[in-house]
Motif scaffolding. Structure first.
Motif, short mmCIF file in Angstrom:
data_model
loop_
_atom_site.label_atom_id
_atom_site.label_comp_id
_atom_site.label_asym_id
_atom_site.label_seq_id
_atom_site.Cartn_x
_atom_site.Cartn_y
_atom_site.Cartn_z
N HIS A 265 -90.83 -21.29 -85.62
CA HIS A 265 -92.07 -21.65 -85.45
C HIS A 265 -92.31 -22.60 -84.52
O HIS A 265 -93.25 -22.71 -83.81
CB HIS A 265 -92.44 -22.51 -86.64
N ILE A 266 -91.07 -22.99 -83.62
CA ILE A 266 -91.25 -23.86 -82.58
C ILE A 266 -90.70 -22.94 -81.34
O ILE A 266 -89.67 -22.46 -81.27
CB ILE A 266 -90.32 -25.48 -82.74
N SER A 267 -91.57 -23.43 -80.25
CA SER A 267 -91.23 -22.79 -79.07
C SER A 267 -91.36 -23.75 -77.90
O SER A 267 -91.79 -24.97 -78.21
CB SER A 267 -92.00 -21.58 -78.57
N ILE A 268 -90.82 -23.23 -76.84
CA ILE A 268 -90.88 -24.20 -75.47
C ILE A 268 -92.64 -24.79 -75.33
O ILE A 268 -93.29 -23.76 -75.55
CB ILE A 268 -90.38 -23.51 -74.08
N GLY A 269 -92.67 -25.87 -75.08
CA GLY A 269 -93.99 -26.55 -75.05
C GLY A 269 -94.57 -26.78 -76.46
O GLY A 269 -95.68 -27.74 -76.56
N SER A 270 -93.98 -26.61 -77.58
CA SER A 270 -94.32 -27.13 -78.93
C SER A 270 -94.13 -28.50 -78.86
O SER A 270 -93.36 -28.96 -78.38
CB SER A 270 -93.76 -26.41 -80.16
N TYR A 271 -94.72 -29.30 -79.51
CA TYR A 271 -94.74 -30.59 -80.15
C TYR A 271 -93.87 -30.89 -81.61
O TYR A 271 -94.23 -30.48 -82.32
CB TYR A 271 -95.92 -31.57 -79.87
N ILE A 272 -93.01 -31.67 -81.52
CA ILE A 272 -92.26 -32.29 -82.60
C ILE A 272 -92.74 -33.75 -82.89
O ILE A 272 -92.40 -34.67 -82.01
CB ILE A 272 -90.82 -32.26 -83.00
N PHE A 273 -93.41 -34.03 -83.72
CA PHE A 273 -93.77 -35.49 -84.27
C PHE A 273 -92.84 -35.96 -85.18
O PHE A 273 -92.34 -35.32 -86.40
CB PHE A 273 -95.09 -35.65 -84.68
N PHE A 274 -92.32 -37.37 -85.06
CA PHE A 274 -91.24 -37.84 -86.12
C PHE A 274 -92.02 -39.05 -86.83
O PHE A 274 -92.59 -39.86 -86.41
CB PHE A 274 -90.09 -38.38 -85.18
N ASN A 275 -91.60 -38.99 -88.33
CA ASN A 275 -92.17 -39.83 -89.20
C ASN A 275 -91.11 -40.72 -89.95
O ASN A 275 -89.93 -39.89 -90.15
CB ASN A 275 -93.13 -39.81 -89.75
N ALA A 276 -90.88 -41.80 -90.25
CA ALA A 276 -89.98 -42.73 -90.83
C ALA A 276 -90.56 -43.67 -91.99
O ALA A 276 -91.75 -44.12 -91.32
CB ALA A 276 -88.91 -43.00 -90.02
#
Length: 166
Positions: free
Chosen positions: A40-51
């Motif tokens: 699902h992820i490609s160059i330009g995609s965003y990944i958000f991190f939560n903790a």
């Protein structure tokens, strides 16, 4: 374009396994979670991190994907990394100009997850969890255990909410 929101463990980082590595903007994953990244992820995609921090959940950072490295394809690049993610099947490297580590994390509560319609965490969901004896934090944890693909509009909302947070 698809984007993803992932949960990570501060406890693992405190014990010495730092992944994601916010200094180097590197994140790795394997197995089914790695497959989600690969599919699902490609160059330009965003990944958000939560903790989970002090009995609340927060979005702490996001990366715009600059590079995706896959074991068996880019082994020399993966092996050259100086971080814990290099043991994973898929490694994502964030773009320094379009990634952000939040010095003031964004509260990821019932209101915010409700705005991210991909999670299907509406009032009925929280009511059922309350009846089952689950807290709001536990209900959000249940929804965020696995990486979640989010839409372009959800990405835009999160970027906007993260502005002026570091």
């Amino acid at each position: 374009m698809e984007h993803v929101l992932v949960t990570y463990s501060l406890e693992c980082a405190e014990k010495g396994h730092v992944d994601p590595n916010f200094t180097q903007l590197v994140y790795g994953n394997s197995s089914k979670n790695g497959d989600i990244i690969k599919k699902h992820i490609s160059i330009g995609s965003y990944i958000f991190f939560n903790a989970n921090i002090a009995q609340s959940r927060f979005i702490t950072a996001y990366f715009q994907v600059e590079k995706i490295l896959v074991k068996g394809q880019q082994d020399s690049e993966i092996n050259a990394l100086n971080c814990d993610a290099k043991t994973d099947e898929v490694v994502v490297i964030g773009d320094r100009n379009h990634s952000k580590i939040l010095t003031s994390p964004l509260l990821f509560d019932r209101t915010l997850i409700g705005k991210l319609t991909s999670y299907h965490a509406d009032d009925a969901y929280f009511s059922k969890k309350t009846i089952d004896g689950r807290s709001e934090l536990e209900a959000i944890k249940d929804k965020t255990l696995n990486p979640k693909i989010i839409t372009e509009s959800e990405k835009e909302l999160l970027i906007e909410l993260c502005m002026n947070r570091g």
